[in-house]
Scaffold this motif. Structure first.
Motif, PDB file in Angstrom:
ATOM      1  N   ALA A   1       0.856  -1.157  -0.074  1.00 54.57           N
ATOM      2  CA  ALA A   1       0.291  -0.047  -0.023  1.00 54.57           C
ATOM      3  C   ALA A   1       1.045   1.344  -0.018  1.00 54.57           C
ATOM      4  O   ALA A   1       0.333   2.143  -0.690  1.00 54.57           O
ATOM      5  N   LEU A   2       1.919   1.240   0.523  1.00 53.06           N
ATOM      6  CA  LEU A   2       2.825   2.248   0.657  1.00 53.06           C
ATOM      7  C   LEU A   2       3.743   2.496  -0.340  1.00 53.06           C
ATOM      8  O   LEU A   2       4.626   3.548  -0.565  1.00 53.06           O
ATOM      9  N   ASN A   3       3.791   1.577  -1.215  1.00 51.14           N
ATOM     10  CA  ASN A   3       4.742   1.485  -2.643  1.00 51.14           C
ATOM     11  C   ASN A   3       6.167   1.350  -2.143  1.00 51.14           C
ATOM     12  O   ASN A   3       6.970   2.322  -2.653  1.00 51.14           O
ATOM     13  N   LEU A   4       6.752   0.563  -0.923  1.00 47.98           N
ATOM     14  CA  LEU A   4       7.978   0.801  -0.645  1.00 47.98           C
ATOM     15  C   LEU A   4       8.926  -0.181  -1.715  1.00 47.98           C
ATOM     16  O   LEU A   4       8.321  -1.189  -2.108  1.00 47.98           O
ATOM     17  N   ARG A   5      10.051   0.109  -1.663  1.00 39.84           N
ATOM     18  CA  ARG A   5      10.771  -0.655  -2.694  1.00 39.84           C
ATOM     19  C   ARG A   5      10.956  -2.195  -2.283  1.00 39.84           C
ATOM     20  O   ARG A   5      10.885  -2.406  -0.957  1.00 39.84           O
ATOM     21  N   PRO A   6      11.094  -2.930  -3.263  1.00 38.51           N
ATOM     22  CA  PRO A   6      11.336  -4.393  -3.113  1.00 38.51           C
ATOM     23  C   PRO A   6      12.392  -4.876  -2.178  1.00 38.51           C
ATOM     24  O   PRO A   6      12.291  -6.062  -1.500  1.00 38.51           O
ATOM     25  N   GLU A   7      13.517  -4.251  -2.046  1.00 38.77           N
ATOM     26  CA  GLU A   7      14.648  -4.571  -1.154  1.00 38.77           C
ATOM     27  C   GLU A   7      14.190  -4.478   0.384  1.00 38.77           C
ATOM     28  O   GLU A   7      15.047  -4.754   1.114  1.00 38.77           O
ATOM     29  N   VAL A   8      13.151  -4.002   0.613  1.00 42.26           N
ATOM     30  CA  VAL A   8      12.869  -3.634   1.987  1.00 42.26           C
ATOM     31  C   VAL A   8      12.811  -5.017   2.758  1.00 42.26           C
ATOM     32  O   VAL A   8      12.054  -5.783   2.249  1.00 42.26           O
ATOM     33  N   ARG A   9      13.423  -5.324   3.986  1.00 40.68           N
ATOM     34  CA  ARG A   9      13.131  -6.460   4.577  1.00 40.68           C
ATOM     35  C   ARG A   9      11.904  -6.307   5.557  1.00 40.68           C
ATOM     36  O   ARG A   9      11.838  -5.151   6.372  1.00 40.68           O
ATOM     37  N   THR A  10      10.904  -7.237   5.626  1.00 38.32           N
ATOM     38  CA  THR A  10       9.789  -6.895   6.243  1.00 38.32           C
ATOM     39  C   THR A  10       9.090  -8.238   6.926  1.00 38.32           C
ATOM     40  O   THR A  10       9.484  -9.327   6.316  1.00 38.32           O
ATOM     41  N   PHE A  11       8.597  -8.199   8.084  1.00 40.67           N
ATOM     42  CA  PHE A  11       8.057  -9.447   8.781  1.00 40.67           C
ATOM     43  C   PHE A  11       7.120  -8.923   9.933  1.00 40.67           C
ATOM     44  O   PHE A  11       7.031  -7.670  10.124  1.00 40.67           O
ATOM     45  N   GLU A  12       6.467 -10.083  10.596  1.00 43.49           N
ATOM     46  CA  GLU A  12       5.510  -9.598  11.767  1.00 43.49           C
ATOM     47  C   GLU A  12       6.128 -10.303  12.789  1.00 43.49           C
ATOM     48  O   GLU A  12       6.779 -11.289  12.686  1.00 43.49           O
ATOM     49  N   VAL A  13       5.857  -9.408  14.097  1.00 45.58           N
ATOM     50  CA  VAL A  13       6.378 -10.348  15.324  1.00 45.58           C
ATOM     51  C   VAL A  13       4.793 -10.298  16.330  1.00 45.58           C
ATOM     52  O   VAL A  13       4.236  -9.458  16.474  1.00 45.58           O
ATOM     53  N   LYS A  14       5.103 -11.322  17.320  1.00 45.14           N
ATOM     54  CA  LYS A  14       3.934 -11.419  18.219  1.00 45.14           C
ATOM     55  C   LYS A  14       4.655 -11.918  19.584  1.00 45.14           C
ATOM     56  O   LYS A  14       5.451 -12.745  19.680  1.00 45.14           O
ATOM     57  N   GLU A  15       4.106 -10.901  20.690  1.00 46.34           N
ATOM     58  CA  GLU A  15       4.284 -11.340  21.810  1.00 46.34           C
ATOM     59  C   GLU A  15       3.207 -10.372  22.697  1.00 46.34           C
ATOM     60  O   GLU A  15       3.583  -9.611  23.363  1.00 46.34           O
ATOM     61  N   ALA A  16       1.831 -10.885  22.597  1.00 44.00           N
ATOM     62  CA  ALA A  16       0.981 -10.059  22.971  1.00 44.00           C
ATOM     63  C   ALA A  16       1.108  -8.692  22.851  1.00 44.00           C
ATOM     64  O   ALA A  16       1.494  -8.142  21.740  1.00 44.00           O
ATOM     65  N   CYS A  17       0.922  -7.806  23.789  1.00 41.61           N
ATOM     66  CA  CYS A  17       1.273  -6.547  23.773  1.00 41.61           C
ATOM     67  C   CYS A  17       2.586  -6.027  23.630  1.00 41.61           C
ATOM     68  O   CYS A  17       2.806  -4.659  23.586  1.00 41.61           O
ATOM     69  N   PHE A  18       3.530  -6.742  23.909  1.00 41.67           N
ATOM     70  CA  PHE A  18       4.946  -6.434  23.665  1.00 41.67           C
ATOM     71  C   PHE A  18       5.358  -6.292  22.297  1.00 41.67           C
ATOM     72  O   PHE A  18       6.447  -5.966  22.028  1.00 41.67           O
ATOM     73  N   GLY A  19       4.527  -6.641  21.306  1.00 38.28           N
ATOM     74  CA  GLY A  19       4.971  -6.699  19.888  1.00 38.28           C
ATOM     75  C   GLY A  19       5.793  -5.402  19.412  1.00 38.28           C
ATOM     76  O   GLY A  19       6.624  -5.740  18.791  1.00 38.28           O
ATOM     77  N   LEU A  20       5.072  -3.937  19.625  1.00 41.39           N
ATOM     78  CA  LEU A  20       5.822  -2.994  19.164  1.00 41.39           C
ATOM     79  C   LEU A  20       7.118  -2.705  19.648  1.00 41.39           C
ATOM     80  O   LEU A  20       8.112  -2.329  19.108  1.00 41.39           O
ATOM     81  N   THR A  21       7.106  -3.256  21.157  1.00 41.38           N
ATOM     82  CA  THR A  21       8.376  -2.986  21.667  1.00 41.38           C
ATOM     83  C   THR A  21       9.435  -3.997  21.152  1.00 41.38           C
ATOM     84  O   THR A  21      10.791  -3.545  20.977  1.00 41.38           O
ATOM     85  N   ALA A  22       9.037  -4.990  20.812  1.00 38.70           N
ATOM     86  CA  ALA A  22      10.255  -6.028  20.233  1.00 38.70           C
ATOM     87  C   ALA A  22      10.539  -5.526  18.795  1.00 38.70           C
ATOM     88  O   ALA A  22      11.730  -5.588  18.286  1.00 38.70           O
ATOM     89  N   SER A  23       9.435  -4.846  18.146  1.00 40.12           N
ATOM     90  CA  SER A  23       9.737  -4.305  16.730  1.00 40.12           C
ATOM     91  C   SER A  23      11.044  -2.989  16.856  1.00 40.12           C
ATOM     92  O   SER A  23      11.852  -2.830  16.128  1.00 40.12           O
ATOM     93  N   LEU A  24      10.576  -2.394  17.989  1.00 41.42           N
ATOM     94  CA  LEU A  24      11.331  -1.124  18.141  1.00 41.42           C
ATOM     95  C   LEU A  24      12.921  -1.783  18.491  1.00 41.42           C
ATOM     96  O   LEU A  24      13.732  -0.892  18.013  1.00 41.42           O
ATOM     97  N   MET A  25      13.106  -2.447  19.266  1.00 33.66           N
ATOM     98  CA  MET A  25      14.386  -3.025  19.432  1.00 33.66           C
ATOM     99  C   MET A  25      15.231  -3.864  18.299  1.00 33.66           C
ATOM    100  O   MET A  25      16.404  -3.329  18.137  1.00 33.66           O
ATOM    101  N   ILE A  26      14.424  -4.351  17.514  1.00 31.09           N
ATOM    102  CA  ILE A  26      14.840  -4.835  16.118  1.00 31.09           C
ATOM    103  C   ILE A  26      15.434  -3.704  15.276  1.00 31.09           C
ATOM    104  O   ILE A  26      16.481  -3.535  14.753  1.00 31.09           O
ATOM    105  N   ALA A  27      14.445  -2.597  15.176  1.00 32.00           N
ATOM    106  CA  ALA A  27      14.697  -1.668  14.455  1.00 32.00           C
ATOM    107  C   ALA A  27      15.841  -0.826  14.914  1.00 32.00           C
ATOM    108  O   ALA A  27      16.542  -0.451  13.901  1.00 32.00           O
TER     109      ALA A  27
END
Length: 387
Positions: A95-121
């Motif tokens: 939807a955002l028309n980001l370039r194909p080279e972008v690494r992308t995935f989903e993470v899960k641990e209940a409400c901790f998911g965005l914090t896990a994403s932040l540490m990865i980022a």
């Protein structure tokens, strides 16, 4: 090199139910919800808004302000996943028309998911200092109509741009983490409704907070008085208030007043939106930044909690002129544009959203022009469209 939050985007659906209306319908004293739980309103997602569409819309709040060619990572944290295999982030990337080279995935641990994403980022940007990362927390909190957890539902998304030399919050090195395999909250496969042991979950949250907060101060040689603000994951605002009381226990008057005032500022958005799971802590951050006056380099402590259970405490320093990166008027307009549902309309909308549309059925949205929405499935493949 400093790494941290450079942009914040917020989205919530265009419908809500008022807690006074809900209390009257449930034959409860409104103060049980307004004071006992600490909520005023609750955003309601209809069948056309899901974690993906809300994540797209939150990111659209700042996407035109950044260089999309520099985005190298997109991580989506959610416990409202729309597919057992395909990452929600791929729908967003398209939807955002980001370039194909972008690494992308989903993470899960209940409400901790965005914090896990932040540490990865954060770690990604440290290694790739010329690239940026988009991370998204997007969720619909559902416990069911008439259930004990009904008043702690909600829907919304927060999207963050992580980069070097950030313009909002520079993250500090180090953290304190704690986890245990427990059953305070869970959502089985095939169920859109969560299951929770409310009293147990509340106590675990507080126990975990004290554990990681004390350990963080010990590790970093800090005292409570060194923090200009402490913010919390807010499944409901009274929960954060209880944790904040632990934080300010036996503190001097100046520290107590400062941390009480910062908590009040941080809960304003949550009081109107409700529980947004992975996005909750970062909605608290946005609310703090928009409703408090923080000095440059102010130290902010962040407590993240995900049931099941995982907790982490970390900190960041506010960047000078962070206010220029915010869109407070836009955020208030997003809330004010919502339609106030009657309790019957809320119940019908909520229950309808639990049903998957028939394959091939095209859904239409009553959101404003430019808003993305879930339009149904074709050959069991989810379709997203922009109004």
């Amino acid at each position: 090199m400093q790494v941290g939050i450079d942009k914040i985007g917020f989205f919530t659906p265009n419908k809500y139910v008022d807690m006074v209306d809900l209390a009257h319908a449930r034959n409860e004293d409104p103060n049980k919800y307004l004071i006992g739980i600490g909520q005023k309103q609750m955003s309601v997602a209809d069948q056309t808004q899901d974690a993906v569409s809300m994540g797209i819309n939150a990111t659209l709040r700042y996407i035109d302000q950044i260089d999309k060619k520099k985005v190298g990572l997109l991580v989506f944290g959610t416990e409202s996943s729309v597919d057992q295999s395909k990452s929600a982030s791929l729908f967003v990337k398209s939807a955002l028309n980001l370039r194909p080279e972008v690494r992308t995935f989903e993470v899960k641990e209940a409400c901790f998911g965005l914090t896990a994403s932040l540490m990865i980022a954060r770690d990604f940007v440290r290694v790739h200092s010329d690239e940026t990362a988009i991370i998204i927390g997007s969720d619909i909190a559902r416990y069911g109509v008439g259930t004990p957890g009904e008043v702690t539902q909600g829907a919304g998304s927060i999207s963050l741009l992580i980069k070097s030399d950030p313009a909002i919050l520079a993250l500090n090195d180090g953290h304190s983490a704690y986890s245990q395999d427990i059953n305070d909250f869970w959502r089985p496969n095939g169920s859109k409704l969560a299951m929770v042991d409310g009293k147990y979950s509340t106590q675990v949250y507080l126990d975990f907070f004290k554990n990681v907060f004390d350990k963080y101060k010990e590790d970093k040689h800090l005292e409570t008085k060194d923090f200009d603000a402490i913010i919390y994951h807010l499944p409901f605002t009274k929960q954060g208030l209880k944790a904040n009381r632990i934080a300010i226990e036996n503190q001097d008057e100046e520290t107590t007043n400062r941390l009480q005032n910062s908590f009040e500022a941080s809960k304003q958005l949550s009081m109107r939106v409700g529980n947004v799971y992975t996005a909750s802590l970062y909605m608290s951050l946005l609310s703090l930044l928009e409703n408090d006056e923080l000095d440059s380099d102010a130290l902010v402590g962040l407590f993240s909690y995900g049931s099941g259970a995982m907790a982490e405490f970390f900190s960041g320093n506010v960047v000078a002129d962070y206010q220029k990166q915010l869109d407070e008027k836009g955020d208030l307009a997003l809330l004010d544009r919502r339609q106030r549902l009657t309790v019957k309309e809320y119940e019908d909308t909520f229950n309808n959203a639990l049903e998957e549309p028939k394959d091939g059925e095209e859904l239409s949205s009553d959101e404003a022009e430019g808003v993305w929405y879930f339009a149904g499935t074709k050959n069991h493949i989810r379709q997203y469209k922009q109004k």
